[in-house]
Design an enzyme around this catalytic site. Structure first.
Site, PDB file in Angstrom:
ATOM      1  N   HIS A  78      -4.944  69.983  89.456  1.00 42.29           N
ATOM      2  CA  HIS A  78      -5.956  70.052  88.399  1.00 42.29           C
ATOM      3  C   HIS A  78      -7.170  69.200  88.771  1.00 42.29           C
ATOM      4  O   HIS A  78      -8.316  69.656  88.701  1.00 42.29           O
ATOM      5  CB  HIS A  78      -5.333  69.583  87.077  1.00 42.29           C
ATOM      6  N   GLU A  79      -6.914  67.958  89.169  1.00 42.21           N
ATOM      7  CA  GLU A  79      -8.022  67.048  89.497  1.00 42.21           C
ATOM      8  C   GLU A  79      -8.705  67.449  90.803  1.00 42.21           C
ATOM      9  O   GLU A  79      -9.929  67.368  90.915  1.00 42.21           O
ATOM     10  CB  GLU A  79      -7.528  65.605  89.542  1.00 42.21           C
ATOM     11  N   HIS A  87     -11.242  70.131  90.263  1.00 37.16           N
ATOM     12  CA  HIS A  87     -12.543  69.633  89.794  1.00 37.16           C
ATOM     13  C   HIS A  87     -13.434  69.249  90.980  1.00 37.16           C
ATOM     14  O   HIS A  87     -14.619  69.587  91.013  1.00 37.16           O
ATOM     15  CB  HIS A  87     -12.375  68.431  88.868  1.00 37.16           C
TER      16      HIS A  87
END
Length: 164
Positions: A78-79, A82
């Site tokens: 998820h990170e 980004h």
């Protein structure tokens, strides 16, 4: 708040997953990406945070420790998604189409925005405040803001909160 020390083996396992995620992204997207700095000092109830312009990812050590398997397979990608979106497209909505595309097409994961981990026992202290609705728990950070003059209102009755 003093952050708990994270076991070196846990750090290494997470760093290995970061490396694997980048290898996957580079294979699927057919380009190289700079590796981020990885910190284990995220605070509060947030599992992870990507600092886009610094190419840095912060992870919450206690949430990671308590939810290791799911954390490694969901929070880490998820990170990283980004950071990849920032490097590919520049400024975009945080969980917009580009980020969702990376989550689904690169990491083969559902593009969920928030975690569902139980954070009741990660050491966040609360101070009880009151309004007409009843008791409201404020974090120590918000309590300290009150001591400095910040006024918080109840979301329901809109009355100013006062310490219990």
């Amino acid at each position: 708040m003093i952050m708990p020390m994270l076991d070196n083996q846990l750090k290494e396992e997470l760093l290995d997953v970061v490396t694997q995620c980048y290898a996957t992204a580079e294979h699927v997207l057919a380009r190289r990406f700079p590796r981020p700095d990885v910190l284990f000092n995220q605070r509060g109830k947030i599992a992870g945070c990507a600092l886009l312009q610094k190419n840095t990812i912060k992870f919450h050590p206690k949430i990671y420790e308590q939810n290791k398997a799911h954390f490694l397979t969901h929070v880490v990608p998820h990170e990283i998604a980004h950071l990849l979106v920032w490097q590919l497209f520049g400024k975009t909505p945080p969980h917009g189409r580009e980020w969702q595309h990376i989550m689904v097409n690169v990491f083969d994961l559902p593009p969920t925005r928030t975690h569902q981990y139980n954070v009741d026992n990660i050491g966040i202290k609360h101070i009880t405040y009151r309004c007409d609705c009843g008791d409201v728990e404020l974090t120590i950070r918000r309590h300290n803001n009150v001591l400095k003059g910040t006024i918080y209102r109840c979301k329901m009755c809109r009355q100013n909160l006062t310490i219990a």
